[in-house]
Structure formats: structure tokens, C-alpha cells
Design a protein around this motif. Structure first.
Motif, mmCIF file in Angstrom:
data_model
loop_
_atom_site.group_PDB
_atom_site.id
_atom_site.type_symbol
_atom_site.label_atom_id
_atom_site.label_comp_id
_atom_site.label_asym_id
_atom_site.label_seq_id
_atom_site.Cartn_x
_atom_site.Cartn_y
_atom_site.Cartn_z
ATOM 1 N N SER A 1 35.153 31.720 45.193
ATOM 2 C CA SER A 1 34.975 30.994 43.574
ATOM 3 C C SER A 1 36.653 30.648 43.409
ATOM 4 N N ASN A 2 37.551 31.823 43.777
ATOM 5 C CA ASN A 2 38.861 31.857 43.854
ATOM 6 C C ASN A 2 39.318 30.599 44.538
ATOM 7 N N ALA A 3 38.934 30.495 45.816
ATOM 8 C CA ALA A 3 39.577 29.563 46.808
ATOM 9 C C ALA A 3 39.256 28.083 46.207
ATOM 10 N N ILE A 4 38.117 28.140 45.519
ATOM 11 C CA ILE A 4 37.593 26.917 45.063
ATOM 12 C C ILE A 4 38.498 26.443 43.786
ATOM 13 N N LYS A 5 38.469 27.498 43.097
ATOM 14 C CA LYS A 5 39.220 27.382 41.699
ATOM 15 C C LYS A 5 40.726 27.015 42.059
ATOM 16 N N TYR A 6 41.562 27.643 42.592
ATOM 17 C CA TYR A 6 42.772 27.451 42.928
ATOM 18 C C TYR A 6 43.182 26.382 43.796
ATOM 19 N N THR A 7 42.308 25.816 44.535
ATOM 20 C CA THR A 7 42.736 24.675 45.449
ATOM 21 C C THR A 7 42.543 23.536 44.875
ATOM 22 N N PHE B 1 42.725 43.074 36.162
ATOM 23 C CA PHE B 1 43.235 42.213 34.887
ATOM 24 C C PHE B 1 44.454 41.533 35.317
ATOM 25 N N TYR B 2 44.901 41.772 36.639
ATOM 26 C CA TYR B 2 46.238 40.731 36.913
ATOM 27 C C TYR B 2 45.921 39.484 37.072
ATOM 28 N N ARG B 3 46.552 38.565 36.526
ATOM 29 C CA ARG B 3 46.452 36.997 36.738
ATOM 30 C C ARG B 3 47.827 36.528 36.829
ATOM 31 N N SER B 4 48.014 35.750 37.890
ATOM 32 C CA SER B 4 49.226 35.237 37.851
ATOM 33 C C SER B 4 49.570 34.307 36.594
ATOM 34 N N GLU B 5 50.840 34.456 36.218
ATOM 35 C CA GLU B 5 50.870 33.560 34.977
ATOM 36 C C GLU B 5 50.845 31.958 35.261
ATOM 37 N N ARG B 6 51.199 31.520 36.653
ATOM 38 C CA ARG B 6 51.110 30.317 37.032
ATOM 39 C C ARG B 6 49.488 29.904 36.863
ATOM 40 N N ASP B 7 48.665 30.921 37.065
ATOM 41 C CA ASP B 7 47.354 30.413 37.242
ATOM 42 C C ASP B 7 46.448 30.596 35.572
ATOM 43 N N ARG B 8 47.088 30.866 34.509
ATOM 44 C CA ARG B 8 46.886 30.867 33.259
ATOM 45 C C ARG B 8 46.198 29.506 32.836
ATOM 46 N N GLN C 1 49.712 42.925 43.706
ATOM 47 C CA GLN C 1 49.290 42.820 42.282
ATOM 48 C C GLN C 1 47.983 42.276 42.185
ATOM 49 N N VAL C 2 47.635 41.326 42.951
ATOM 50 C CA VAL C 2 46.383 40.419 42.716
ATOM 51 C C VAL C 2 45.216 41.260 42.797
ATOM 52 N N PHE C 3 45.338 42.524 43.406
ATOM 53 C CA PHE C 3 44.238 43.123 43.518
ATOM 54 C C PHE C 3 44.055 44.197 42.293
ATOM 55 N N GLN D 1 38.197 30.377 33.123
ATOM 56 C CA GLN D 1 37.546 31.355 33.642
ATOM 57 C C GLN D 1 38.279 32.550 34.336
ATOM 58 N N GLY D 2 38.063 33.605 34.279
ATOM 59 C CA GLY D 2 38.502 34.649 35.231
ATOM 60 C C GLY D 2 39.475 35.738 34.270
ATOM 61 N N LEU D 3 39.131 36.822 34.467
ATOM 62 C CA LEU D 3 39.570 37.894 33.774
ATOM 63 C C LEU D 3 40.475 38.646 34.446
ATOM 64 N N GLY D 4 40.775 38.233 35.709
ATOM 65 C CA GLY D 4 41.726 39.024 36.782
ATOM 66 C C GLY D 4 40.928 40.304 37.579
ATOM 67 N N LEU D 5 39.656 39.947 37.286
ATOM 68 C CA LEU D 5 38.950 41.165 37.980
ATOM 69 C C LEU D 5 38.178 40.748 39.197
ATOM 70 N N GLY D 6 38.196 39.483 39.636
ATOM 71 C CA GLY D 6 37.404 39.076 40.945
ATOM 72 C C GLY D 6 37.942 39.957 42.219
ATOM 73 N N LEU D 7 39.138 39.884 42.322
ATOM 74 C CA LEU D 7 39.715 40.526 43.485
ATOM 75 C C LEU D 7 39.415 41.956 43.470
ATOM 76 N N THR D 8 39.732 42.539 42.221
ATOM 77 C CA THR D 8 39.373 44.071 42.242
ATOM 78 C C THR D 8 38.246 44.496 42.583
ATOM 79 N N ALA E 1 39.384 31.048 53.783
ATOM 80 C CA ALA E 1 40.800 30.433 53.697
ATOM 81 C C ALA E 1 40.685 29.223 52.878
ATOM 82 N N ASP E 2 41.921 29.001 52.391
ATOM 83 C CA ASP E 2 42.125 27.697 51.496
ATOM 84 C C ASP E 2 43.192 27.068 51.702
ATOM 85 N N SER E 3 43.590 25.756 51.347
ATOM 86 C CA SER E 3 44.929 25.422 51.571
ATOM 87 C C SER E 3 45.320 25.215 50.353
HETATM 88 P P1 ADP Z 1 40.834 35.662 38.531
HETATM 89 O O1 ADP Z 1 40.572 34.782 39.255
HETATM 90 O O2 ADP Z 1 39.856 35.830 37.340
HETATM 91 O O3 ADP Z 1 42.203 35.476 37.715
HETATM 92 P P2 ADP Z 1 41.201 37.544 40.522
HETATM 93 O O4 ADP Z 1 41.112 39.040 40.421
HETATM 94 O O5 ADP Z 1 40.201 36.939 41.423
HETATM 95 O O6 ADP Z 1 41.091 37.141 39.042
HETATM 96 O O7 ADP Z 1 42.518 37.185 41.052
HETATM 97 C C1 ADP Z 1 43.879 37.525 40.649
HETATM 98 C C2 ADP Z 1 45.000 36.480 40.769
HETATM 99 O O8 ADP Z 1 45.079 36.431 42.024
HETATM 100 C C3 ADP Z 1 44.558 35.140 40.088
HETATM 101 O O9 ADP Z 1 44.791 35.078 38.900
HETATM 102 C C4 ADP Z 1 45.335 34.482 41.177
HETATM 103 O O10 ADP Z 1 46.852 34.550 40.676
HETATM 104 C C5 ADP Z 1 45.479 35.040 42.487
HETATM 105 N N1 ADP Z 1 44.237 34.288 43.274
HETATM 106 C C6 ADP Z 1 43.234 34.800 43.735
HETATM 107 N N2 ADP Z 1 42.649 34.331 44.644
HETATM 108 C C7 ADP Z 1 43.777 33.206 45.124
HETATM 109 C C8 ADP Z 1 43.700 32.105 45.983
HETATM 110 N N3 ADP Z 1 42.725 31.911 46.775
HETATM 111 N N4 ADP Z 1 44.937 31.086 45.944
HETATM 112 C C9 ADP Z 1 45.919 31.423 44.994
HETATM 113 N N5 ADP Z 1 45.769 32.823 44.277
HETATM 114 C C10 ADP Z 1 44.636 33.363 44.122
#
Ligand code: ADP
Length: 467
Positions: A370-376, A416-423, A411-413, A427-434, A398-400
Motif C-alpha cells: 500500500s505504501n509502495a503504491i501510494k508513494y510511487t 504515527f510518524y509521517r514524513s512532512e513531505r507525505d502529508r 523514524q518511519v517505524f 490516508q494514513g495515520l503513520g501506523l502502517g510500518l509500525t 521494492a519501488d521506484s
Molecule cells: P502512512 O503510510 O500511513 O503515513 P506508514 O507507517 O506506513 O504510515 O509510513 C510512515 C512513513 O514512512 C510515511 O509517512 C512515509 O513518509 C514513509 N514511507 C513509508 N513507505 C514508503 C515508501 N515506500 N516510499 C517512501 N516513503 C515511505
């Protein structure tokens, strides 16, 4: 005495105050019994023996009490202590000496009996009522008969001055110890109190909600540990507070947006446009979509809550990866293609069986995809590969996409951490990777991240192969 300073001073002085008088007393007893009384006994015995010899040479001394008295009176000028002469029936004939008043009472009957039997009696007394020695030597004539007894009684004198001197030394030592004890105690207390005070006031700051400056970790080991614990505590609280703020901000942001859309739809539906069946259908469809979008957020929150409260149980069973994985990937393939991404999935046949919870593992794979598709961005690539390495099974996504900066890779793990860039991404609470990381850890595996900003990211799940 309730302060550290007072207690330290006391702990330096008290043992000395108790031990020193006892030590002095022991020293006194030792000197009296081992040195003074021994030499006194020796002297008394020698004198009694010499006197007995003298009396034997002038045996008429024993016949006349007056003669006897003048004999002993003449002697005590040169002898210290007391000299006595007894008749063969044990009666005192004459006595003279420095303590002639009390002397007669100290003669002990067992001593007299021994002397009358022809043997020298040496009686040493050591007690509260006096310390001294009483030597009785028989006067034996040429025919071997006991014709009298010579007694020499000596008491330990001059002891008062010894005790006095010892007492003076002891008082001087105690005073010196008090001064030294107070000084050392105060110095030590200052050394200990300063870091403890600093730590205490830092913790008070923390308790009262003020920011806490890191405490310097110095001084003895225990104090350093205390300061370190306070610093760690402050850092943990800071992280918790940061997580709390982030979580609130994310929840407000992520739930607020679909709620806003639903409210607008409700507003339009109430108006005249709501009467148009086509518009109504479109708006209700939109409302449904927004609600569906909120569901995964709530699921994530529920799962995180479960992980925090320790309620997540894995339902492990043997899973054939080659058969289990393709259907799991299917919806993500569709989503990737929908977004205009290049999709690659390489799942070899005959992968070994894994002992895992397939639903939880599907959730891990889903969160990564979901992250790979969302952020690529469209036109990019998403690839899934699996394999075996040593005693581990691995699956990598893997994604490009934009990649993750080195300083953010930890921090991404965090929850609730979300990169400022990705606001800007929905969708996303910053919980997916945790959640993904925690589920992999619960399986006894690990989740690794390899990423270069601008070149994409690769998340790899490693799971132990079971026998
Ligand atoms: P969410 O996706 O809900 O923000 P996640 O815990 O899944 O929360 O991811 C945390 C942060 O990690 C994201 O906000 C994003 O900044 C970064 N991230 C996760 N996966 C990717 C990815 N495939 N490419 C780039 N950044 C990513």
C-alpha cells in the motif's frame, strides 16, 4: 540529622565515638594484667623470698612481737607495699607499710594455709575492688619446720595517672576525629548532594511539565546511574509526548477530511439538488467511499491498541508460500496497474512451508505494498520478490518512489510518524510500518529497510524457516 550531610557526618563520627572508649578500656586492662600486675607479682615474690631468708637468719624476731614490729618497720622504708610477719599458727605478729590500715583484711586464709604447709602462695587479685598481689612465703628452719610466714602485699598504684593520660589521649583523638569527620562528611556530602540535587530538581521540572535539561552524569556510579535514568526517562517522555501529538494531529487530519466530505454531501442532499436521483446516487456513492476509506484507519488503530495492550495473538499454521502469496498480491496488482505503475511479482514454485499466521502476514505484505503504491508516482515501478537465504525466508517489496532519507529511516517505524513531505498523500495515520514491523517481530523475524532518496525504497521481511 535528616539531611544527607548530617547523616554522612554522623556516620563518620559515630563509629569512632563508640569504638575509641572501648579500645582505651581494653588497652588499660591489657596493660594492667599483662604488664603491671606481672611485674608487681615478680617483685613481691622476690622480696618475700629475700625477707623469709632474712627472718630465718634472725629467728628470734618471730618470738617477740615487739622485735618483729621493729624488724618490719625498718624494712618498709626501702620497700613499697606492705610487709607482714605471721606466727606459725597464722596470727599476725607485725605489719607495716604504705597501706597498713587495709592490709590485714586482704590476707586470704587459703594463702595462709598454703604458706603454713611450707609452700609460697601467690594470690593476684584483679577486679573492681582493687588490683594487687599478695605473696606469702614460709620461713623454714634448719629442721624443715615452718616457724613463721612472711607476707608481701602490693597494690597497683600510680595507675590513676596512667588512666588519666590515656583519657587525655582519647579525648584528644575523639576531638580530632570529630573535626576530621565533620570535614570529610561535609566534603563527601557536597560531592554527593550536588548531583542528587540537580537530578531531583530536573525530575521535579519534568513532573511539573517543564522541559528538563539533561542532567550531567557524574560522581559515584550509583549517582551516575540515577542521572542517566532521569535522562532516559525524560527522553522517553519526550518521545511519548511527541507520539501523542503526532497521533492526535494525524487522527484529526485523516478522519477530519472524509468527515468534511460526508458533511458537504449531507448538506447538498438536503437541498433541492438532493431531489435529483442521479446527483443523489453520486453523492451517496461518494459518502460510502469516504466511509470505506475510514475503515482501514480504524482497523489500524484497533490493531495498534491490541499490540500495545498485548492482545494480538498469532494463529500460526503451516502455509505453502507459493500458493498463499499470489492471491494476496492480486488486489495490490490491480491497484498498482490502476495508478499506472509497472508491476512485477516473482514468486517461485516450491517455496518451503512456513509456520505463520497467514492473515497477519497478508496484512504485513498489504501495508508494504500500500505504501509502495501510494508513494510511487504514476509511471514508476513496484516489484515483489521472494526467496530463501540461509535459514531465512525473505519477501521484499521494492519501488521506484521518492525513497526515504537516512535520518528518517528509523523514524518511519515509529507509531504515527509521517514524513512532512507525505502529508499531501491521502490516508494514513503513520501506523502502517509500525504494525508491519511489530507483526514480523511477533513471528520471530525482522523487517529491514534499504532506501536511497530519489532512487526508491526496498522493505524486506525476513522470517525464520522452521524445521
Ligand atoms: P502512512 O503510510 O500511513 O503515513 P506508514 O507507517 O506506513 O504510515 O509510513 C510512515 C512513513 O514512512 C510515511 O509517512 C512515509 O513518509 C514513509 N514511507 C513509508 N513507505 C514508503 C515508501 N515506500 N516510499 C517512501 N516513503 C515511505
Amino acid at each position: 540529622m535528616r539531611t544527607l550531610r548530617g547523616q554522612l557526618v554522623l556516620s563518620h563520627i559515630l563509629p569512632f565515638l563508640i569504638v575509641l572508649p572501648l579500645l582505651t578500656l581494653a588497652l588499660l586492662v591489657l596493660i594492667e594484667t599483662q604488664v603491671l600486675l606481672t611485674s608487681l607479682t615478680q617483685r613481691a615474690t622476690e622480696q618475700a623470698t629475700l625477707l623469709a631468708q632474712a627472718v630465718r637468719r634472725q629467728s628470734n624476731v618471730l618470738d617477740d612481737p615487739e622485735l618483729a614490729q621493729s624488724f618490719v618497720a625498718g624494712l618498709t622504708v626501702s620497700l613499697d607495699g606492705r610487709v607482714l610477719l605471721l606466727s606459725p599458727d597464722g596470727q599476725a605478729l607485725a605489719s607495716a607499710g604504705v597501706d597498713s590500715d587495709s592490709g590485714s583484711q586482704t590476707l586470704r586464709s587459703d594463702g595462709i594455709a598454703t604458706a603454713l604447709q611450707g609452700e609460697t602462695s601467690v594470690l593476684v587479685s584483679y577486679g573492681l575492688d582493687g588490683q594487687g598481689v599478695e605473696v606469702l612465703t614460709p620461713v623454714i628452719d634448719a629442721s624443715g619446720r615452718v616457724v613463721g610466714v612472711v607476707g608481701v602485699i602490693k597494690t597497683l598504684t600510680g595507675l590513676g595517672s596512667l588512666v588519666g593520660r590515656l583519657r587525655q589521649i582519647m579525648i584528644a583523638a575523639v576531638l580530632l576525629e570529630i573535626v576530621l569527620g565533620v570535614m570529610i562528611g561535609l566534603l563527601l556530602a557536597r560531592r554527593l548532594a550536588r548531583p542528587i540535587d540537580a537530578t531531583a530538581s530536573a525530575v521535579v521540572d519534568l513532573a511539573e511539565g517543564r522541559p528538563m535539561d539533561p542532567v550531567a552524569e557524574q560522581g559515584p556510579r550509583e549517582i551516575r546511574q540515577l542521572a542517566n535514568a532521569a535522562n532516559v526517562l525524560a527522553e522517553r517522555l519526550r518521545l511519548l509526548e511527541e507520539t501523542r501529538r503526532r497521533s492526535l494531529a494525524n487522527v484529526v487530519h485523516e478522519i477530519g477530511r472524509p468527515l468534511g466530505a460526508v458533511r458537504s454531501a449531507a448538506h447538498v442532499l438536503r437541498g433541492p439538488a438532493g431531489d435529483d436521483p442521479a446527483i443523489r446516487e453520486e453523492l451517496l456513492g461518494g459518502v460510502e467511499t469516504q466511509i470505506e476509506r475510514m475503515q482501514p484507519l480504524l482497523d489500524d488503530l484497533a490493531l495498534l491498541h491490541g499490540q500495545v495492550s498485548g492482545d494480538v495473538t498469532l494463529h500460526r499454521r503451516p502455509v505453502a508460500v507459493s500458493e498463499w502469496l499470489p492471491p494476496v498480491l492480486l488486489p495490490w496488482r490491480a491497484a498498482a496497474l490502476d495508478k499506472g505503475l509497472d508491476w512485477q511479482a516473482d514468486v517461485p514454485q516450491h517455496l518451503p512451508m512456513l509456520d505463520v499466521d497467514p492473515d497477519r502476514l497478508a496484512q504485513v505484505v498489504g501495508n508494504l505494498l500500500s505504501n509502495a503504491i501510494k508513494y510511487t508516482p504514476a509511471g514508476g515501478r513496484v516489484a515483489v520478490t521472494v526467496g530463501i537465504e540461509g535459514q531465512e525466508f525473505w519477501l521484499s517489496v521494492a519501488d521506484s518512489g521518492p525513497g526515504i532519507a537516512a535520518e528518517e529511516q528509523q523514524q518511519v517505524f515509529e507509531a504515527f510518524y509521517r514524513s512532512e513531505r507525505d502529508r499531501r498523500f491521502p490516508q494514513g495515520l503513520g501506523l502502517g510500518l509500525t504494525i508491519a514491523r511489530d507483526l514480523v517481530l511477533a513471528h520471530g523475524g525482522r523487517l529491514a529497510l534499504d532506501s536511497q532518496p530519489g532512487e526508491g525504497s526496498r522493505f524486506t521481511v525476513y522470517l525464520p524457516l522452521t524445521a
